[in-house]
Write a protein that holds these residues in place. Structure first.
Motif, PDB file in Angstrom:
ATOM      1  N   VAL A  64      17.228 183.706  49.907  1.00 40.29           N
ATOM      2  CA  VAL A  64      15.334 183.804  50.241  1.00 40.29           C
ATOM      3  C   VAL A  64      15.179 182.361  49.518  1.00 40.29           C
ATOM      4  O   VAL A  64      15.069 181.891  48.517  1.00 40.29           O
ATOM      5  CB  VAL A  64      14.396 184.352  49.844  1.00 40.29           C
ATOM      6  CG1 VAL A  64      13.176 184.228  50.585  1.00 40.29           C
ATOM      7  CG2 VAL A  64      15.317 186.218  50.385  1.00 40.29           C
ATOM      8  N   PRO A  65      14.603 181.350  50.328  1.00 34.02           N
ATOM      9  CA  PRO A  65      14.634 179.855  50.128  1.00 34.02           C
ATOM     10  C   PRO A  65      13.548 180.092  49.652  1.00 34.02           C
ATOM     11  O   PRO A  65      12.306 180.781  49.353  1.00 34.02           O
ATOM     12  CB  PRO A  65      14.004 179.104  51.625  1.00 34.02           C
ATOM     13  CG  PRO A  65      15.098 179.370  53.099  1.00 34.02           C
ATOM     14  CD  PRO A  65      14.648 181.075  52.285  1.00 34.02           C
ATOM     15  N   ASP A  66      13.196 178.481  48.369  1.00 36.03           N
ATOM     16  CA  ASP A  66      11.780 179.335  47.800  1.00 36.03           C
ATOM     17  C   ASP A  66      10.684 179.427  47.960  1.00 36.03           C
ATOM     18  O   ASP A  66       9.735 179.601  47.659  1.00 36.03           O
ATOM     19  CB  ASP A  66      11.984 177.581  47.058  1.00 36.03           C
ATOM     20  CG  ASP A  66      13.725 178.131  45.272  1.00 36.03           C
ATOM     21  OD1 ASP A  66      14.111 179.014  45.236  1.00 36.03           O
ATOM     22  OD2 ASP A  66      13.703 177.379  45.140  1.00 36.03           O
ATOM     23  N   HIS A  67      10.658 177.914  49.909  1.00 34.91           N
ATOM     24  CA  HIS A  67       9.183 177.760  50.241  1.00 34.91           C
ATOM     25  C   HIS A  67       8.949 179.220  50.544  1.00 34.91           C
ATOM     26  O   HIS A  67       7.666 179.345  50.752  1.00 34.91           O
ATOM     27  CB  HIS A  67      10.032 176.510  50.946  1.00 34.91           C
ATOM     28  CG  HIS A  67      10.554 176.719  52.365  1.00 34.91           C
ATOM     29  ND1 HIS A  67      12.007 175.924  51.729  1.00 34.91           N
ATOM     30  CD2 HIS A  67      10.327 177.579  52.746  1.00 34.91           C
ATOM     31  CE1 HIS A  67      12.544 176.497  52.712  1.00 34.91           C
ATOM     32  NE2 HIS A  67      11.990 177.065  53.885  1.00 34.91           N
ATOM     33  N   VAL A  68       9.811 180.304  50.450  1.00 35.06           N
ATOM     34  CA  VAL A  68       9.382 181.645  51.489  1.00 35.06           C
ATOM     35  C   VAL A  68       9.425 182.041  49.868  1.00 35.06           C
ATOM     36  O   VAL A  68       7.842 182.359  50.057  1.00 35.06           O
ATOM     37  CB  VAL A  68      10.444 182.252  52.088  1.00 35.06           C
ATOM     38  CG1 VAL A  68      10.169 183.350  52.311  1.00 35.06           C
ATOM     39  CG2 VAL A  68      11.481 181.980  52.957  1.00 35.06           C
ATOM     40  N   GLY A 223       0.088 173.578  45.017  1.00 34.59           N
ATOM     41  CA  GLY A 223       1.382 172.052  44.466  1.00 34.59           C
ATOM     42  C   GLY A 223       2.553 172.426  45.249  1.00 34.59           C
ATOM     43  O   GLY A 223       3.264 171.510  45.172  1.00 34.59           O
ATOM     44  N   HIS A 224       3.215 173.736  46.032  1.00 34.23           N
ATOM     45  CA  HIS A 224       4.490 173.656  47.003  1.00 34.23           C
ATOM     46  C   HIS A 224       4.530 172.445  48.225  1.00 34.23           C
ATOM     47  O   HIS A 224       5.767 172.528  48.190  1.00 34.23           O
ATOM     48  CB  HIS A 224       4.325 174.968  47.370  1.00 34.23           C
ATOM     49  CG  HIS A 224       4.065 176.162  46.362  1.00 34.23           C
ATOM     50  ND1 HIS A 224       4.892 175.739  44.949  1.00 34.23           N
ATOM     51  CD2 HIS A 224       3.826 176.818  46.413  1.00 34.23           C
ATOM     52  CE1 HIS A 224       4.678 177.050  43.790  1.00 34.23           C
ATOM     53  NE2 HIS A 224       3.585 177.900  45.112  1.00 34.23           N
ATOM     54  N   ILE A 225       3.430 172.355  48.698  1.00 35.74           N
ATOM     55  CA  ILE A 225       3.429 170.948  49.483  1.00 35.74           C
ATOM     56  C   ILE A 225       2.671 170.033  49.576  1.00 35.74           C
ATOM     57  O   ILE A 225       1.533 170.621  48.683  1.00 35.74           O
ATOM     58  CB  ILE A 225       3.741 172.275  51.393  1.00 35.74           C
ATOM     59  CG1 ILE A 225       2.644 173.373  51.425  1.00 35.74           C
ATOM     60  CG2 ILE A 225       4.799 172.492  51.305  1.00 35.74           C
ATOM     61  CD1 ILE A 225       2.396 173.485  52.696  1.00 35.74           C
ATOM     62  N   THR A 226       2.386 169.098  50.453  1.00 39.65           N
ATOM     63  CA  THR A 226       1.399 168.174  50.566  1.00 39.65           C
ATOM     64  C   THR A 226       0.444 167.893  51.467  1.00 39.65           C
ATOM     65  O   THR A 226       1.176 169.053  52.375  1.00 39.65           O
ATOM     66  CB  THR A 226       2.163 166.840  50.110  1.00 39.65           C
ATOM     67  OG1 THR A 226       3.058 166.718  51.557  1.00 39.65           O
ATOM     68  CG2 THR A 226       2.796 166.288  49.544  1.00 39.65           C
ATOM     69  N   GLU A 227      -0.925 167.846  51.399  1.00 39.76           N
ATOM     70  CA  GLU A 227      -1.675 167.585  52.246  1.00 39.76           C
ATOM     71  C   GLU A 227      -0.790 167.693  53.427  1.00 39.76           C
ATOM     72  O   GLU A 227      -1.072 168.482  54.807  1.00 39.76           O
ATOM     73  CB  GLU A 227      -2.715 166.885  52.020  1.00 39.76           C
ATOM     74  CG  GLU A 227      -3.783 167.593  51.584  1.00 39.76           C
ATOM     75  CD  GLU A 227      -4.256 168.772  51.701  1.00 39.76           C
ATOM     76  OE1 GLU A 227      -4.686 169.243  52.814  1.00 39.76           O
ATOM     77  OE2 GLU A 227      -5.407 169.105  50.691  1.00 39.76           O
ATOM     78  N   ASP A 228      -0.095 166.462  53.854  1.00 37.74           N
ATOM     79  CA  ASP A 228       0.638 165.710  55.475  1.00 37.74           C
ATOM     80  C   ASP A 228       1.528 166.873  55.950  1.00 37.74           C
ATOM     81  O   ASP A 228       1.637 167.142  56.833  1.00 37.74           O
ATOM     82  CB  ASP A 228       1.217 165.049  54.893  1.00 37.74           C
ATOM     83  CG  ASP A 228       0.354 163.164  54.721  1.00 37.74           C
ATOM     84  OD1 ASP A 228      -0.326 163.528  55.582  1.00 37.74           O
ATOM     85  OD2 ASP A 228       0.531 162.483  53.591  1.00 37.74           O
TER      86      ASP A 228
END
Length: 719
Positions: A64-68, A223-228
């Motif tokens: 399972v990927p970290d972002h999942v 803090g896992h992804i940015t606004e963009d």
């Protein structure tokens, strides 16, 4: 004031529960997870998955990927790595909100609590159930690591559309594996966990878009992804329909596998046990299917039918007019087995396993085999010691007295040919009806049907029951008792295998979800005829392909053998043949039953026409690039002379009798042949039913032979 009082009363109780949970108690037992089963071809490629309501394919956390994981935790339990199973503050907050609203409006359960609810308790909304959930969640945190809990949770959650677990959800919504999910896709799935029905993107896209937005926003906060990044993924269109990631079980071969397993006591004592094993047990089912051979079988059929197939339906054609005067749709069915094992390598059960055509004509379609049944008479004669050069009258038409019939039973050769007097070999290659009716009496119909039964041949009676062949039918050599393509392919395979018969089978081995073998197919086989008999029969049937009725089945540079068959009025066309490597039966006819095929592609259908062409196309494609495996040279056998029936039975044959020799064991005696042909049957499926009209005109396509008789042979060795 009431809400505050409730909160003040509940908080200490929850804290006390979490502390009490640390005392000694038995381990928490999670219910076992249902898993789909996998069906593999002989080369290990996946051909289907089997599951019922719960489509689940467990994976490890490493897959399972970290972002999942980040998306799921951001939405469902941001404090997962820190708490001990229960987030007391969140639970109290949710409880107060629900009390204030008079119902359940907010969840406060951790992932551990959710897992307890899904795998130990129920979803009942009561305070008692909630307190047990808290207690057991704390226990589970002591029993399992965080990683183990998270892995089990990701494989347990329901995400709508029969998708249980993150893997099948990725397949259903995005047609990818869980390891291939991107952050936007992960956010959509994470947002669905709380209510996969009302957040279903296929039915409620606006709600699903909002849930994805919330999930992405929380991933930004963590803090896992940015606004963009969030803006980019929010702009991606939603999926609009479920994907078919794994092969569906909509296939004639797979259906046979399913039915075989559901009847196999090695998978459970009861039908329920076997059902659970097949559809929920995570089995690894390795079958006998050769995907390449299956493809070539369908191509051979389609290419042969192409000139007269229905538009857009390559496997269908108009067979003729039925009794009601309407066009009857025809098709082709075939079965191919491995002579050395009985493994079914290819199965064409009909035009396609759709809603209209689920009936498997290759395994359940009992149809009259016509002259292809004469092979069993040939084998029985050879077993009794008769030689290929022994002669018999094939002149026709021929009439026979039957004890229970007022009028003689009359048989005609194909196309009303006058026939000839010739050898057993010549009667076979010419497919003489009159010759083989006489040979059937010499061999003994009881002996012929017993041998055919030993080679796996059964039939269907008027009550739609599968029963042994009836030895009382005088017309049996003409193929008036119904059989299936698979049964014929397996029986002829015994000739290719030097007289050794193997029951056809579909499943090679079955492993459980842990990879341990549950069972492995094993069948030593049965000797049904001698090696000598099999080799002589193969040589005769080889000649039938080279210069007899089956020339359309020839394969350049390779030995193939076989027999054509055409039922009365061209209602069923057959070619059954073999090489050393494979044995195949091809049937052609109307799907609804016996319909005369007198104008198909501009000609009448016979076994030597389209069925033999299909066989020839298939075997040329399969054997073309393989090293030849020739048949063994048949041993020499001394002839016994001219064979004759009693003139009181055979009204048009010779006038003297010759004692006949009976097959082993000596205790076998002829049964009375009192019935001219099978009576018509009523069927519960789209099968054929016996037509049994008694005139025996079911030759195979090229006539009954020359009217000039070859020289009679007596007591000489076949060269």
């Amino acid at each position: 004031m009431v809400v505050t009082a409730v909160g003040m009363a509940v908080a200490p109780q929850l804290t006390g529960l979490t502390e009490a949970a640390h005392g000694e108690a038995s381990d928490v037992e999670l219910r076992g997870l249902s898993q789909r089963s996998y069906v593999y071809a002989v080369d290990g490629s996946l051909i289907a998955t089997l599951q019922e309501e719960e489509n689940r394919a467990p994976i490890t956390l490493d897959e399972v990927p970290d972002h999942v994981i980040d998306a799921v935790l951001a939405v469902e339990d941001s404090g997962f790595w820190d708490h001990k199973g229960v987030n007391v503050r969140a639970t109290v907050r949710a409880l107060l909100s629900n009390v204030d609203a008079g119902g359940t409006t907010q969840g406060g359960s951790t992932i551990t609590q959710q897992l307890i609810k899904q795998s130990v308790l129920t979803s009942e909304q009561t305070f008692d159930r909630k307190t047990r959930e808290v207690f057991l969640a704390v226990r589970l945190e002591e029993q399992m690591s965080k990683e183990e809990i998270l892995e089990r949770y990701l494989n347990t959650i329901y995400l709508g559309n029969h998708s249980y677990g993150i893997q099948t959800a990725a397949e259903t919504y995005f047609n990818v594996s869980a390891s291939e999910l991107d952050p936007g896709q992960a956010a959509l799935l994470a947002g669905m966990i709380r209510d996969p029905i009302d957040y279903n993107p296929f039915r409620y896209p606006e709600v699903a878009i909002e849930r994805r937005r919330i999930a992405l926003s929380r991933m930004v906060d963590e803090g896992h992804i940015t606004e963009d990044d969030a803006a980019w993924y929010n702009a991606v269109p939603l999926p609009t329909e479920p994907s078919q990631y794994t092969p569906p079980p909509d296939d004639y071969f797979v259906e046979e596998v399913k039915q075989a397993l559901l009847a196999d006591p090695r998978l459970g004592e009861t039908a329920t046990d076997r059902f659970d094993a097949v559809f929920r047990g995570g089995l690894q089912i390795h079958t006998t299917l050769d995907i390449g051979l299956q493809y070539l079988s369908e191509v051979a059929r389609n290419d042969t039918l192409a000139p007269f197939a229905l538009e857009g339906e390559p496997a269908l054609f108009i067979a003729g007019r039925n009794l009601a005067g309407f066009d009857a749709v025809g098709t082709v069915a075939s079965a191919t087995v491995d002579p050395g094992t009985g493994a079914v390598r290819a199965l064409v059960g009909g035009p396609g396993f759709g809603d209209q055509y689920k009936f498997n004509l290759a395994t359940q379609g009992y149809r009259q085999p016509g002259s292809s049944f004469k092979t069993f008479v040939l084998l029985e004669l050879l077993e009794q010691g008769y030689a290929p050069q022994d002669t018999i009258s094939g002149r026709g038409p021929c009439r026979f007295n039957l004890p229970t019939e007022d009028e003689p039973y009359e048989v005609e050769n194909f196309n009303n040919s006058r026939g000839f007097v010739g050898s057993i070999r010549a009667m076979t290659t010419a497919s003489s009806n009159c010759g083989y009716v006489r040979l059937g009496q010499i061999a003994g119909i009881d002996n012929v049907t017993e041998l055919a039964g030993e080679m796996g041949i059964v039939t269907r009676n008027a009550a739609n029951e599968i029963v042994p062949l009836d030895p009382s039918f005088f017309s049996t050599p003409l193929g008036t008792q119904e059989v299936t393509p698979l049964g014929m392919a397996a029986a002829y395979a015994a000739i290719a295998n030097d007289g050794h018969y193997h029951t056809p089978y579909f499943v090679e081995r079955v492993l459980d979800r842990n990879g341990d073998v549950i069972f492995q197919h094993s069948d030593p086989g049965t000797r049904v005829v001698s090696i000598e008999t099999a080799q002589i029969a193969a040589d005769i049937l080889k000649e039938n392909v080279e210069r007899g009725t089956g020339t359309a089945a020839r394969v350049r540079g390779h030995d193939v053998a076989g027999k054509t068959g055409t039922a009365q009025d061209s209602s069923n066309g057959w070619f059954v043949g073999f090489s050393r490597q494979l044995s195949t039966a091809v049937w052609m006819g109307a799907m609804e039953g016996n319909v005369p095929m007198n104008r198909v592609g501009g000609r009448s259908v016979t076994g030597g026409s389209y069925p033999a062409q299909i066989f020839g196309r298939l075997y040329n494609a399969v054997l073309g690039n393989m090293e030849p495996e020739p048949f063994a040279d048949p041993p020499a056998r001394r002839g016994t002379g001219t064979l004759r029936l009693d003139r009181n039975i055979d009204l048009d044959g010779y006038t003297t009798t010759v004692p006949t020799r009976r097959r082993r064991p000596p205790s076998r005696t002829p049964s009375p042949t009192t019935t001219a042909a099978p009576a018509p049957t009523t069927t519960a499926d789209p099968g054929g039913g016996n037509n049994g009209n008694g005139n025996g005109n079911n030759g195979n396509g090229n006539g009954g032979g020359t009217s000039t008789p070859p020289p009679s042979t007596e007591d000489f060795v076949e060269p």
